[in-house]
Design a protein around this motif. Sequence first.
Motif, PDB file in Angstrom:
ATOM      1  N   ALA A 193       0.832  -1.193   0.000  1.00 26.62           N
ATOM      2  CA  ALA A 193       0.000   0.000   0.000  1.00 26.62           C
ATOM      3  C   ALA A 193       0.874   1.254   0.000  1.00 26.62           C
ATOM      4  O   ALA A 193       1.881   1.323   0.705  1.00 26.62           O
ATOM      5  CB  ALA A 193      -0.923   0.001   1.215  1.00 26.62           C
ATOM      6  N   VAL A 194       0.479   2.209  -0.810  1.00 23.22           N
ATOM      7  CA  VAL A 194       1.171   3.501  -0.883  1.00 23.22           C
ATOM      8  C   VAL A 194       0.227   4.562  -0.359  1.00 23.22           C
ATOM      9  O   VAL A 194      -0.946   4.625  -0.750  1.00 23.22           O
ATOM     10  CB  VAL A 194       1.588   3.821  -2.336  1.00 23.22           C
ATOM     11  CG1 VAL A 194       2.249   5.192  -2.408  1.00 23.22           C
ATOM     12  CG2 VAL A 194       2.532   2.744  -2.862  1.00 23.22           C
ATOM     13  N   ARG A 195       0.720   5.423   0.509  1.00 29.33           N
ATOM     14  CA  ARG A 195      -0.102   6.480   1.087  1.00 29.33           C
ATOM     15  C   ARG A 195       0.078   7.773   0.303  1.00 29.33           C
ATOM     16  O   ARG A 195       1.173   8.084  -0.179  1.00 29.33           O
ATOM     17  CB  ARG A 195       0.289   6.714   2.547  1.00 29.33           C
ATOM     18  CG  ARG A 195       0.150   5.493   3.439  1.00 29.33           C
ATOM     19  CD  ARG A 195      -1.251   4.956   3.434  1.00 29.33           C
ATOM     20  NE  ARG A 195      -1.459   3.915   4.421  1.00 29.33           N
ATOM     21  CZ  ARG A 195      -2.517   3.127   4.467  1.00 29.33           C
ATOM     22  NH1 ARG A 195      -3.470   3.247   3.550  1.00 29.33           N
ATOM     23  NH2 ARG A 195      -2.632   2.211   5.403  1.00 29.33           N
ATOM     24  N   GLY A 196      -0.999   8.508   0.177  1.00 26.01           N
ATOM     25  CA  GLY A 196      -0.933   9.780  -0.508  1.00 26.01           C
ATOM     26  C   GLY A 196      -2.286  10.177  -1.060  1.00 26.01           C
ATOM     27  O   GLY A 196      -3.330   9.731  -0.575  1.00 26.01           O
ATOM     28  N   ALA A 241      -7.743  18.330  -9.887  1.00 26.25           N
ATOM     29  CA  ALA A 241      -7.237  17.935  -8.570  1.00 26.25           C
ATOM     30  C   ALA A 241      -6.510  19.106  -7.907  1.00 26.25           C
ATOM     31  O   ALA A 241      -5.938  19.967  -8.580  1.00 26.25           O
ATOM     32  CB  ALA A 241      -6.290  16.743  -8.717  1.00 26.25           C
ATOM     33  N   ARG A 242      -6.545  19.114  -6.576  1.00 21.96           N
ATOM     34  CA  ARG A 242      -5.921  20.198  -5.813  1.00 21.96           C
ATOM     35  C   ARG A 242      -4.411  19.971  -5.710  1.00 21.96           C
ATOM     36  O   ARG A 242      -3.871  19.701  -4.642  1.00 21.96           O
ATOM     37  CB  ARG A 242      -6.565  20.294  -4.428  1.00 21.96           C
ATOM     38  CG  ARG A 242      -8.065  20.585  -4.477  1.00 21.96           C
ATOM     39  CD  ARG A 242      -8.699  20.454  -3.112  1.00 21.96           C
ATOM     40  NE  ARG A 242      -8.575  19.093  -2.607  1.00 21.96           N
ATOM     41  CZ  ARG A 242      -9.014  18.688  -1.406  1.00 21.96           C
ATOM     42  NH1 ARG A 242      -9.602  19.566  -0.594  1.00 21.96           N
ATOM     43  NH2 ARG A 242      -8.867  17.442  -1.028  1.00 21.96           N
ATOM     44  N   LEU A 243      -3.739  20.107  -6.836  1.00 26.18           N
ATOM     45  CA  LEU A 243      -2.306  19.851  -6.926  1.00 26.18           C
ATOM     46  C   LEU A 243      -1.599  21.098  -7.438  1.00 26.18           C
ATOM     47  O   LEU A 243      -2.186  21.905  -8.163  1.00 26.18           O
ATOM     48  CB  LEU A 243      -2.031  18.680  -7.889  1.00 26.18           C
ATOM     49  CG  LEU A 243      -2.782  17.374  -7.624  1.00 26.18           C
ATOM     50  CD1 LEU A 243      -2.463  16.369  -8.731  1.00 26.18           C
ATOM     51  CD2 LEU A 243      -2.401  16.797  -6.256  1.00 26.18           C
ATOM     52  N   ASP A 244      -0.331  21.229  -7.063  1.00 29.53           N
ATOM     53  CA  ASP A 244       0.438  22.336  -7.619  1.00 29.53           C
ATOM     54  C   ASP A 244       0.893  21.973  -9.032  1.00 29.53           C
ATOM     55  O   ASP A 244       0.641  20.872  -9.535  1.00 29.53           O
ATOM     56  CB  ASP A 244       1.605  22.720  -6.715  1.00 29.53           C
ATOM     57  CG  ASP A 244       2.645  21.615  -6.535  1.00 29.53           C
ATOM     58  OD1 ASP A 244       2.847  20.808  -7.474  1.00 29.53           O
ATOM     59  OD2 ASP A 244       3.274  21.547  -5.455  1.00 29.53           O
ATOM     60  N   GLU A 245       1.570  22.904  -9.681  1.00 36.02           N
ATOM     61  CA  GLU A 245       1.939  22.715 -11.087  1.00 36.02           C
ATOM     62  C   GLU A 245       2.837  21.495 -11.280  1.00 36.02           C
ATOM     63  O   GLU A 245       2.647  20.701 -12.212  1.00 36.02           O
ATOM     64  CB  GLU A 245       2.645  23.967 -11.599  1.00 36.02           C
ATOM     65  CG  GLU A 245       2.963  23.930 -13.085  1.00 36.02           C
ATOM     66  CD  GLU A 245       3.569  25.232 -13.593  1.00 36.02           C
ATOM     67  OE1 GLU A 245       4.120  25.235 -14.712  1.00 36.02           O
ATOM     68  OE2 GLU A 245       3.478  26.251 -12.857  1.00 36.02           O
ATOM     69  N   GLY A 246       3.812  21.316 -10.382  1.00 41.82           N
ATOM     70  CA  GLY A 246       4.714  20.179 -10.496  1.00 41.82           C
ATOM     71  C   GLY A 246       3.999  18.850 -10.289  1.00 41.82           C
ATOM     72  O   GLY A 246       4.264  17.874 -10.996  1.00 41.82           O
ATOM     73  N   GLN A 247       3.116  18.801  -9.312  1.00 41.75           N
ATOM     74  CA  GLN A 247       2.354  17.575  -9.055  1.00 41.75           C
ATOM     75  C   GLN A 247       1.414  17.252 -10.218  1.00 41.75           C
ATOM     76  O   GLN A 247       1.276  16.095 -10.606  1.00 41.75           O
ATOM     77  CB  GLN A 247       1.559  17.734  -7.762  1.00 41.75           C
ATOM     78  CG  GLN A 247       2.413  17.823  -6.512  1.00 41.75           C
ATOM     79  CD  GLN A 247       1.594  18.214  -5.292  1.00 41.75           C
ATOM     80  OE1 GLN A 247       0.633  18.987  -5.381  1.00 41.75           O
ATOM     81  NE2 GLN A 247       1.979  17.697  -4.128  1.00 41.75           N
ATOM     82  N   THR A 248       0.785  18.287 -10.757  1.00 44.62           N
ATOM     83  CA  THR A 248      -0.106  18.079 -11.897  1.00 44.62           C
ATOM     84  C   THR A 248       0.661  17.506 -13.082  1.00 44.62           C
ATOM     85  O   THR A 248       0.198  16.564 -13.751  1.00 44.62           O
ATOM     86  CB  THR A 248      -0.777  19.407 -12.299  1.00 44.62           C
ATOM     87  OG1 THR A 248      -1.581  19.869 -11.207  1.00 44.62           O
ATOM     88  CG2 THR A 248      -1.648  19.227 -13.532  1.00 44.62           C
ATOM     89  N   LEU A 274      -0.405   9.738  -5.512  1.00 41.61           N
ATOM     90  CA  LEU A 274       0.674  10.721  -5.467  1.00 41.61           C
ATOM     91  C   LEU A 274       1.148  10.822  -4.028  1.00 41.61           C
ATOM     92  O   LEU A 274       0.395  11.248  -3.143  1.00 41.61           O
ATOM     93  CB  LEU A 274       0.177  12.077  -5.962  1.00 41.61           C
ATOM     94  CG  LEU A 274       1.204  13.206  -6.010  1.00 41.61           C
ATOM     95  CD1 LEU A 274       2.236  12.957  -7.109  1.00 41.61           C
ATOM     96  CD2 LEU A 274       0.531  14.551  -6.195  1.00 41.61           C
ATOM     97  N   ASP A 275       2.394  10.391  -3.774  1.00 41.91           N
ATOM     98  CA  ASP A 275       2.865  10.360  -2.391  1.00 41.91           C
ATOM     99  C   ASP A 275       3.385  11.727  -1.950  1.00 41.91           C
ATOM    100  O   ASP A 275       3.412  12.703  -2.721  1.00 41.91           O
ATOM    101  CB  ASP A 275       3.901   9.252  -2.182  1.00 41.91           C
ATOM    102  CG  ASP A 275       5.236   9.514  -2.868  1.00 41.91           C
ATOM    103  OD1 ASP A 275       5.505  10.670  -3.270  1.00 41.91           O
ATOM    104  OD2 ASP A 275       6.038   8.557  -2.998  1.00 41.91           O
ATOM    105  N   ASP A 276       3.814  11.803  -0.687  1.00 37.58           N
ATOM    106  CA  ASP A 276       4.233  13.081  -0.105  1.00 37.58           C
ATOM    107  C   ASP A 276       5.502  13.630  -0.740  1.00 37.58           C
ATOM    108  O   ASP A 276       5.804  14.819  -0.606  1.00 37.58           O
ATOM    109  CB  ASP A 276       4.443  12.919   1.405  1.00 37.58           C
ATOM    110  CG  ASP A 276       3.144  12.671   2.154  1.00 37.58           C
ATOM    111  OD1 ASP A 276       2.080  12.998   1.592  1.00 37.58           O
ATOM    112  OD2 ASP A 276       3.196  12.149   3.285  1.00 37.58           O
ATOM    113  N   ASP A 277       6.263  12.767  -1.425  1.00 33.73           N
ATOM    114  CA  ASP A 277       7.482  13.208  -2.100  1.00 33.73           C
ATOM    115  C   ASP A 277       7.221  13.653  -3.533  1.00 33.73           C
ATOM    116  O   ASP A 277       8.167  13.969  -4.269  1.00 33.73           O
ATOM    117  CB  ASP A 277       8.525  12.081  -2.097  1.00 33.73           C
ATOM    118  CG  ASP A 277       8.997  11.734  -0.693  1.00 33.73           C
ATOM    119  OD1 ASP A 277       9.126  12.668   0.128  1.00 33.73           O
ATOM    120  OD2 ASP A 277       9.210  10.541  -0.416  1.00 33.73           O
ATOM    121  N   GLY A 278       5.950  13.633  -3.938  1.00 34.43           N
ATOM    122  CA  GLY A 278       5.619  14.052  -5.294  1.00 34.43           C
ATOM    123  C   GLY A 278       5.770  12.977  -6.345  1.00 34.43           C
ATOM    124  O   GLY A 278       5.733  13.267  -7.542  1.00 34.43           O
TER     125      GLY A 278
END
Length: 323
Positions: A193-196, A241-248, A274-278
């Motif tokens: 399982a991956v959290r994010g 999705a509520r993501l920043d430009e890099g995450q998107t 999408l995990d906490d490290d992007g």
Amino acid sequence: MSEQSSAGARTRPSVAVLAGGLSHERDVSIRSGRRVAGVLRDAGLAVHVLDVDSELLPHLRHIRPDVVWPLVHGSTGEDGSLQNLLDLVGVPYVGSEAAACRLASSKPVAKALLRQAGLPTPDHAALPQSVFREVGARTVLSAVEDTLGLPLMVKPAAGGSALGVTEVSSTDQLPEAMVACFAYGDVALLERAVRGVEVAVSVIDVEGEPRALPAVEIVTDGPYDYDARYNPGRSEFFTPARLDEGQTSAVQELAVAVHRTLGLRHVSRTDMILDDDGVAWFLDVNVAPGMTETSLFPQAAIADPRDLADIYVDIVSTAAVRP
């Protein structure tokens, strides 16, 4: 089930939408088919909705549609079988060709190919039910836990709509999760399982090149299971999705890479975390995404600058042109 539209614009392709079938996802398929048919009819296309039964081929020979849109979820609808049949009778269709469907519909095969291509996907093991009988369930589960750790996702190696999927956070939950999984297939995928943030990104082909639609973020009261997917109220969706430009960029790039790597065509939807490290982790890809009122592909399409009907008509028009 067979429906025919009133006179539509014959200058546009006539479409046979296939919905139903005999898989566990029949009801979802019927809802998807009706919704897509409604959008296409409103856009002026002549549309028929057909079930996948003994009357399918006679209906197709009688109707002679310009293109077929298979919206049969699970088993024969996504494993290449239905696509092979349509190839045999020479009818153009929306979606990936049979060989690509076979690769994508098997979660272990898709994950292996994507990992080979350098794309992130959680560690996993794919084990048939026979291994548990021959080696012993307790021994196998102990090895799985020692190697992959907890929490784990237990899911059928094929199929969709989260049927037979269980998140396991303790050892005593594993046996029940395996029973639930094997109710929907003979091979289990046990995945770390991956959290994010849970995200779905749909991809459409535009002039032969895959393009990602806006990402959909999924927030669920509990697991994103069958009930949460198709009964309003259990889940909340954010599109985009509520993501920043890099995450998107990360999630859209992963979806397009999956589409390309597996050789998919016209339309797909990739589910990921999408995990906490992007880092965007591939979980699953759908070659016949759900199209119901709560499904993720239509939400992404509605959030796109283009009109939903225009997107659907372009998908049909692209499929109607033989390569």
